[in-house]
Structures are given as C-alpha cells and as structure tokens.
Design an enzyme around this catalytic site. Structure first.
Site, PDB file in Angstrom:
ATOM      1  N   TYR A 142       0.824  -1.218   0.000  1.00  0.00           N
ATOM      2  CA  TYR A 142       0.000   0.000   0.000  1.00  0.00           C
ATOM      3  C   TYR A 142       0.855   1.264   0.000  1.00  0.00           C
ATOM      4  O   TYR A 142       0.375   2.346  -0.292  1.00  0.00           O
ATOM      5  CB  TYR A 142      -0.945   0.036   1.220  1.00  0.00           C
ATOM      6  CG  TYR A 142      -2.080  -0.962   1.141  1.00  0.00           C
ATOM      7  CD1 TYR A 142      -2.069  -1.985   0.212  1.00  0.00           C
ATOM      8  CD2 TYR A 142      -3.166  -0.876   1.992  1.00  0.00           C
ATOM      9  CE1 TYR A 142      -3.096  -2.901   0.132  1.00  0.00           C
ATOM     10  CE2 TYR A 142      -4.210  -1.786   1.925  1.00  0.00           C
ATOM     11  CZ  TYR A 142      -4.161  -2.801   0.990  1.00  0.00           C
ATOM     12  OH  TYR A 142      -5.192  -3.695   0.921  1.00  0.00           O
ATOM     13  N   LYS A 193       2.911 -15.574   2.330  1.00  0.00           N
ATOM     14  CA  LYS A 193       2.950 -16.450   1.153  1.00  0.00           C
ATOM     15  C   LYS A 193       4.415 -16.691   0.788  1.00  0.00           C
ATOM     16  O   LYS A 193       4.900 -16.222  -0.247  1.00  0.00           O
ATOM     17  CB  LYS A 193       2.199 -15.788  -0.015  1.00  0.00           C
ATOM     18  CG  LYS A 193       0.686 -15.791   0.128  1.00  0.00           C
ATOM     19  CD  LYS A 193       0.049 -17.123  -0.253  1.00  0.00           C
ATOM     20  CE  LYS A 193       0.160 -17.417  -1.731  1.00  0.00           C
ATOM     21  NZ  LYS A 193      -0.373 -18.770  -2.053  1.00  0.00           N
ATOM     22  N   ASP A 226      -3.512 -17.757   2.016  1.00  0.00           N
ATOM     23  CA  ASP A 226      -4.723 -18.267   1.358  1.00  0.00           C
ATOM     24  C   ASP A 226      -5.359 -19.376   2.190  1.00  0.00           C
ATOM     25  O   ASP A 226      -6.589 -19.442   2.337  1.00  0.00           O
ATOM     26  CB  ASP A 226      -4.437 -18.730  -0.083  1.00  0.00           C
ATOM     27  CG  ASP A 226      -3.246 -19.682  -0.197  1.00  0.00           C
ATOM     28  OD1 ASP A 226      -2.498 -19.851   0.785  1.00  0.00           O
ATOM     29  OD2 ASP A 226      -3.080 -20.278  -1.285  1.00  0.00           O
ATOM     30  N   ASP A 250      -5.635  -6.537   5.478  1.00  0.00           N
ATOM     31  CA  ASP A 250      -6.826  -5.814   5.026  1.00  0.00           C
ATOM     32  C   ASP A 250      -7.922  -6.821   4.645  1.00  0.00           C
ATOM     33  O   ASP A 250      -9.081  -6.704   5.051  1.00  0.00           O
ATOM     34  CB  ASP A 250      -6.438  -4.937   3.823  1.00  0.00           C
ATOM     35  CG  ASP A 250      -7.535  -3.972   3.419  1.00  0.00           C
ATOM     36  OD1 ASP A 250      -8.470  -3.751   4.221  1.00  0.00           O
ATOM     37  OD2 ASP A 250      -7.465  -3.434   2.300  1.00  0.00           O
ATOM     38  N   ASP A 254     -11.449  -8.182   7.040  1.00  0.00           N
ATOM     39  CA  ASP A 254     -12.843  -8.072   6.588  1.00  0.00           C
ATOM     40  C   ASP A 254     -13.527  -9.435   6.658  1.00  0.00           C
ATOM     41  O   ASP A 254     -14.694  -9.546   7.033  1.00  0.00           O
ATOM     42  CB  ASP A 254     -12.921  -7.560   5.136  1.00  0.00           C
ATOM     43  CG  ASP A 254     -13.047  -6.048   5.058  1.00  0.00           C
ATOM     44  OD1 ASP A 254     -12.617  -5.368   6.015  1.00  0.00           O
ATOM     45  OD2 ASP A 254     -13.561  -5.535   4.048  1.00  0.00           O
TER      46      ASP A 254
HETATM   47  C1  IPM Z   1      -9.281  -0.505   5.962  1.00  0.00           C
HETATM   48  C2  IPM Z   1      -9.723   0.128   4.681  1.00  0.00           C
HETATM   49  C3  IPM Z   1      -8.602   0.991   4.181  1.00  0.00           C
HETATM   50  C4  IPM Z   1      -7.436   0.093   3.835  1.00  0.00           C
HETATM   51  C5  IPM Z   1      -8.936   1.913   3.003  1.00  0.00           C
HETATM   52  C6  IPM Z   1     -10.112   2.807   3.327  1.00  0.00           C
HETATM   53  C7  IPM Z   1      -7.745   2.707   2.551  1.00  0.00           C
HETATM   54  O1  IPM Z   1     -10.093  -0.849   3.774  1.00  0.00           O
HETATM   55  O2  IPM Z   1      -8.953   0.225   6.894  1.00  0.00           O
HETATM   56  O3  IPM Z   1      -9.260  -1.736   6.023  1.00  0.00           O
HETATM   57  O4  IPM Z   1      -7.411  -0.481   2.746  1.00  0.00           O
HETATM   58  O5  IPM Z   1      -6.564  -0.056   4.667  1.00  0.00           O
HETATM   59 MG    MG Z   2     -10.171  -2.785   4.565  1.00  0.00          MG
END
Ligand code: IPM
Ligand code: MG
Length: 370
Positions: A142, A193, A226, A250, A254
C-alpha cells in the site's frame, strides 16, 4: 485526575452520525469524574477535500500528532469517485497512518452471543469467537515505491505496486502480536505467502527468530495466507492472534469481521511505537466498517463499532481498562436486551436508529458504572 487530549475526525458518511454517539459517551466519562477528556474536531476525507482541496490538512495532521488519541469515523463515498488519486478521501487515512507511524493495527473479531445467528456461518462455528488480527499498517504494497501506471512504447499501460518489508518492520509487528497473545490465548498464527513471495520468505524467517528469542512461551504456527482465509470460514475458533502484512491483513480482517455477523460491530486500534522518554504511543481508533453512503444521514447507522473503538482508546491510550470493560459490557447488555440497528436486525428484536442505540448504550453504561 488524568487528562487526555482527543482529536475527533468523523470524516464522511455514517462516520459523522456515529461520532455523535461517541461524544455522548465521552461527556458521560467527563461528568462522572473518571478522567478529563479534552476534545477537538477536524475534517478528513471527502469533507476535507470539499473544504480545503486535500484529504487532510497540515493543521489537522498537527493536531493528530499532538493528540493522545485520534478517534476516526469513516471516509469516502460516490461523491468523490472522480477526485484526483492523491487527494481521494482514503489518502487522508493513509497519511495519518504513515505520518503518525501507526504500524500495528489491532482488529478484534468478536462474536457477541446475542448475534451468533446473524453470521453467515453456522452458530456453532462462531459462537464465542474471539480473534485478534494484527495487521502491519505502514509498509508493504500500500505504501512502497515505485507505485505508478506508466505507458509503454507500444502504447500499452503497465501498473506497478511494490511490496517491501525489512527485518525491523517485521520484528516490531511480530513482537506486538506476541505481546497481545500473552494476554489472550497465547497462540499466534503468522500468515504470509513464502511459497511465492520473497517478502513472505523474510516474514517467516524473522517471525521465527522473534519467537525463538523473544516469545518462546507463546505457541507459534506459520500459515499460508490463502489457507488462513479458508480456515477462517472453516473453523475460525482455532485462531487466537493472527499476524500478517498490510494487504493480507486488510483482506483477512474483513473476512473475520463478517464471520462475527456484521461489519458494523467491530472496532480497531492503530498504534505506533512507545516513546522511550514519555512512555506514550501515537494511536488512532476507527471502526472497521466504511462510510456506508447508502444509509448516511438517515440516522440508521450502527454506532457500536465507533463506540467500541473509543473503548479501545480507553484501554490502549488511557490505561482505563476497567472503563473499557464497562463500555464492552454496556454494548453486550444492550444487544442481549434486544436492541438492533437495521444491519443486525433479527425477527422479534427491537429495531432502533443510531441515536437510540447510542442512548441505550449510554443508559446501560450509567447503570453499570453505578
Ligand atoms: C481498511 C480500509 C482501508 C485500507 C482503506 C479505506 C484505505 O479498507 O482500513 O481496512 O485499505 O486499509
Ligand atoms: Mg479494509
């Protein structure tokens, strides 16, 4: 009495509404004399872009640098879909993470008993789930350069992102994970990985060495990222702490969040290094969910993740663990009493909006605090 300076950055979309509920909780703690919180607010994301043409101003960054903790709402929305890449709403959040040196992102995925049926996974898989994902937050793909889209001689375009990790970057995040594991289930899974990425090879090597020299008392398992994704939906309760890089963290966070029933429930803490002289560390607290433009401004948003993020600030920035526990208990109590915002609504429960949910948590908190 301890005094803390907080910077509130509500941002865009539902962040604006959920932050109001946090302010009510802060007021309560101020009035009850448990600590003094001085708050300041500023703009970030699309709101900052509209006012100043940037995703966060230098003045707001300066306040963030000086604050004991930043409480962040959410950024982004369709309104800013076409703004230049460098000033897109997300750039404000990325600058905060980078400039404050917030390398350790703690993302708990906890399944509240009252919500076990809201998960897309079976109740028995998620009931009692309590995972901590420790995501490296200031390095990796990132942030690393080169990061660009170039046009080749034949007219074709080529996009490049770069993943770089150094020994010290991996060491500090591994230590953070082992430290946390010691206060929890004493087990760390390190996800990378190494079968296809050189950064994965180094990651595994360094984590192994930190484990040997720093935390041999903690159980360590290496897992391919994975496979980790697969195991998170197959049998999530096998995990205690998962430590991983920025990109995998990230995605995996989620996934883990959704296993708990709703993205609307989960807080996060982003922490910098402890300053050797002051003993303090920079910190930012934010809900894992985004700005939810579809329901923004309607008073429907679930404020729990933002309130729980303030709870994490109490724990990690203010050394107020008992008060943090009270906030967590108030949330669990309100859920057990049947209060639900739309995102977690179940039949037979009482559907409420943002302010009612915030008010119910506040009432519960007052009761618990005696
Ligand atoms: C998170 C979000 C952020 C990221 C975005 C909004 C830049 O998805 O905090 O997980 O990718 O880190
Ligand atoms: Mg995120």
């Amino acid at each position: 009495m301890a005094t803390f300076n907080l910077l509130l950055l509500p941002g865009d979309g539902i962040g604006v509404e959920t932050m109001v509920e946090v302010e009510r909780i802060i007021d309560f703690f101020n009035r009850s004399g448990r600590a003094t919180f001085n708050t300041q607010s500023d703009l970030v994301g699309g709101a900052a872009y509209d006012a100043h043409g940037v995703a966060i101003t230098d003045a707001a960054m300066d306040k963030a640098q000086k604050a004991d903790a930043v409480i962040f709402g959410s950024v982004g929305g369709p309104k800013w879909a076409d703004v230049p890449y460098a000033v897109r709403p997300e750039a404000g959040l990325l600058r905060l993470r980078k400039d404050l040196g917030l390398f350790a992102n703690l993302r708990p995925a906890i399944c509240y008993p009252a919500l076990a049926d809201a998960s897309s996974l079976k109740r028995e898989l998620v009931e009692g789930l309590d995972i901590m994902i420790v995501r490296e937050l200031t390095g990796g793909v990132y942030f690393c350069e080169p990061k660009e889209i170039v046009t080749l001689e034949n007219g074709e375009k080529r996009a490049i992102d770069t993943q770089i990790y150094t020994t010290s970057e991996i060491e500090r995040i591994a230590k953070a994970a082992f430290d946390l594991a010691r206060k929890r289930g004493n087990k760390v899974h390190s996800a990378e990985k190494h079968n296809v990425m050189r950064t994965g090879v180094l990651w595994k090597e360094v984590v192994t060495e930190v484990h040997r020299s720093y935390a041999p008392d903690v159980q360590l398992e290496h897992i391919l990222a994975d496979n980790c994704a697969m195991q998170l939906v197959r049998n999530p309760k096998q995990f205690d702490v998962i430590v991983t890089d920025n990109l995998f963290g990230d995605v995996l966070s989620d996934e883990a969040a959704m296993a708990t029933g709703s993205l609307g429930m989960l807080p996060s803490a982003s922490l910098g290094a402890v300053d050797a002289t002051t003993g303090k560390r920079k910190a930012l607290y934010e809900p894992v969910h985004g700005s939810a433009p579809d329901i923004a401004g309607k008073g429907l948003a679930n404020p729990i993740a933002t309130i729980a993020s303030f709870g994490m600030a109490l724990r990690y920035s203010c050394d107020m663990g008992a008060e943090a526990d009270l906030v967590d208990q108030a949330i669990a109590g309100v859920l057990a009493a049947g209060y639900r915002t739309g995102d977690i609504m179940q039949s037979g429960m009482k559907q409420v909006g943002t302010a009612e949910m915030g008010g119910a948590i506040l009432d519960e908190l007052k009761k618990l605090a005696g």
